[in-house]
Write an enzyme that holds these catalytic residues in place. Structure first.
Site, short mmCIF file in Angstrom:
data_model
loop_
_atom_site.label_atom_id
_atom_site.label_comp_id
_atom_site.label_asym_id
_atom_site.label_seq_id
_atom_site.Cartn_x
_atom_site.Cartn_y
_atom_site.Cartn_z
N GLN A 64 0.83 -1.22 -0.04
CA GLN A 64 -0.05 -0.02 -0.04
C GLN A 64 0.79 1.20 0.05
O GLN A 64 0.16 2.47 -0.16
CB GLN A 64 -1.02 -0.08 1.22
CG GLN A 64 -0.11 0.15 2.58
CD GLN A 64 -1.29 -0.01 3.83
OE1 GLN A 64 -1.44 -1.28 4.10
NE2 GLN A 64 -1.58 1.19 4.19
N CYS A 70 -5.29 0.16 3.98
CA CYS A 70 -4.98 -1.42 4.07
C CYS A 70 -6.33 -2.00 3.94
O CYS A 70 -6.40 -3.43 3.41
CB CYS A 70 -4.58 -1.41 5.57
SG CYS A 70 -5.55 -0.89 6.63
N HIS A 364 -5.88 -1.35 11.61
CA HIS A 364 -5.24 -1.88 10.64
C HIS A 364 -5.94 -3.00 10.26
O HIS A 364 -6.57 -3.87 11.09
CB HIS A 364 -3.74 -2.18 10.84
CG HIS A 364 -3.06 -2.41 9.58
ND1 HIS A 364 -2.92 -1.76 8.54
CD2 HIS A 364 -2.21 -3.81 9.25
CE1 HIS A 364 -2.19 -2.36 7.55
NE2 HIS A 364 -1.78 -3.63 8.12
N ASN A 386 -0.08 -9.57 4.99
CA ASN A 386 -0.08 -7.79 4.99
C ASN A 386 -0.06 -7.22 3.71
O ASN A 386 0.25 -7.93 2.84
CB ASN A 386 1.04 -7.46 6.06
CG ASN A 386 0.65 -6.11 6.88
OD1 ASN A 386 -0.13 -5.57 6.37
ND2 ASN A 386 1.50 -5.70 7.66
#
Length: 445
Positions: A64, A70, A364, A386
């Site tokens: 990102q 996110c 997040h 992630n």
């Protein structure tokens, strides 16, 4: 102790500090290396292995960059999984710039409508102050992305690639925010001068045209149609010419987003379990689906997430990523740092107390791509994808201990077929409306 810090009190504190030589050792370590590096527990990294009994295969890790997208990346990573399965692809990525464009556009409209809805509120009151704080920030929620997809569909990344402004959003967001606050001032002054709501909305249309122009300059124009072209693992070429974003989503992803339910774990006294909740003035698409959660015990979130992954699908989730986590080795574990021993103190707040006293909240969003079940079928660690690139974690992946899940996991999104029918009914019940500043109104960055 007296009201003020006196010279005698400070001398007593100093003498207490110097009386223990371990305090000096700790001071020397922390002043040179920092608090976290000095307190890192090497044993924690050894016990949280990157091996899992259930592990889903995914494409190349996404990044990102310097943006708070996110929640988009995590959701699009779950959706690209469907494209890759259907077309037998090695890797694939959807356009996060496309969803960013329409999220910013819709948030601007949502903000201006919120201003029109609150014209009689004092400008220095808590509500207007809240609305003006971050009119169209990068953060978001699962339901907000669903609203974007329902209205605009999705496109592959090469149909609307990243730009300098999508990969580093601060400058663009700053100038858009400046404009929106000016627009809010203009609309409120016009109302004070006697303008009708129809006249105000005519002004709003001109304002939104400016926002659209700025977004096109910063992010590029979103495509109405595009040619979808990919080559699969067997080197077969696929082409779908002049397809619309809506057609692309239906044909190559096809998930009915109305079947997905957002579960939260908020053990505070003001939020009874097994109740549905929504948040005032939280959203992006004005006519879109409202943000809605079902509050459940933490074990219920685990059961649902495990069931969906056992069935071969990843899980979107939201957590407080900054607590007891290390990007260097990709570990999220309560024992990762021995800060209490280093500082000579203890921390006692419960999860509910941390929420009530602003010590923790969902910050997040990421994607569960696996879980390790012990010999009794209970989870002991979770595989996390992630969106911070391959240099973060272990080639982009993290491992989360189950104890960390208990304390800092706040939200998972699962298909309703993995939930008891009673839970679905509870979710569909009339939601309790939370104030805009409630911790469950936080947005993932």
């Amino acid at each position: 102790m007296k009201e003020s810090l006196t010279k005698e009190t400070l001398e007593a504190f100093q003498n207490d500090f110097r009386a223990n030589t371990l305090h000096t050792v700790a001071k020397n370590a922390v002043t040179v290396n920092g608090l976290l590096k000095s307190s890192r527990n090497s044993e924690a990294a050894r016990s949280t292995r990157h091996e899992f009994s259930i592990s889903l295969e995914q494409g190349e890790i996404t990044n990102q960059m310097q943006s708070g997208r996110c929640w988009m990346f995590a959701a699009l990573n779950t959706f690209r999984f469907e494209v890759m399965k259907k077309l037998n692809l090695e890797t694939f990525e959807l356009s996060q710039n496309y969803t960013l464009f329409y999220d910013k556009l819709e948030k601007a409209n949502y903000f201006l409508e919120s201003i029109l809805d609150t014209l009689k509120e004092p400008v220095n009151g808590r509500l207007i102050s809240h609305l003006l704080t971050d009119p169209l920030g990068d953060g978001g929620q699962w339901d907000m992305l669903c609203s974007i997809i329902h209205k605009y569909g999705l496109v592959p990344k090469d149909a609307m690639p990243e730009t300098a402004c999508s990969s580093a959003t601060r400058e663009m967001a700053g100038y858009l925010t400046k404009k929106l606050r000016e627009f809010a001032c203009t609309l409120r002054k016009a109302d004070e001068s006697g303008a009708s709501i129809d006249e105000l909305r005519m002004q709003k249309e001109s304002m939104m045209n400016e926002i659209y122009r700025i977004l096109c300059i910063c992010l590029g124009e979103p495509p109405k149609t595009f040619d979808f072209e990919v080559r699969d693992k067997d080197k077969n070429f696929h082409r779908d010419a002049q397809i619309t974003p809506q057609q692309f989503y239906e044909k190559y992803i096809g998930l009915n987003l109305d079947d997905y339910i957002s579960l939260i774990n908020a053990p505070t006294s003001d939020k009874p379990y097994h109740r549905s909740y929504s948040v005032k003035y939280l959203g992006n698409v004005k006519e879109g689906r409202p943000v809605r959660y079902l509050n459940l015990e933490i074990e219920e979130l685990k059961k649902a997430a495990i069931a969906q992954m056992q069935d071969g699908s990843p899980v979107w989730f939201g957590c407080d990523v900054g607590k007891y986590s290390c990007g260097e080795n990709g570990v999220m574990d309560l024992d990762l740092y021995q800060t209490e021993e280093l500082l000579g103190t203890t921390y006692h707040m419960t999860k509910a107390e941390r929420l009530d006293y602003h010590e923790s909240l969902m910050t997040h969003a990421m994607t569960f791509m696996g879980v390790n079940l012990d010999e009794n079928g209970n989870p002991d660690r979770w595989r996390v994808e992630n969106s911070w690139g391959e240099k973060s974690g272990k080639k982009g992946y993290y491992v989360m201990s189950d104890a960390w899940f208990d304390e800092y996991m706040y939200q998972v999104v699962v298909h309703k077929k993995y939930l008891p029918e009673q839970f679905v009914k509870e979710y569909e019940s009339e939601p309790i409306l939370l104030e805009p500043w409630d911790p469950m109104g936080s947005l993932a960055l």
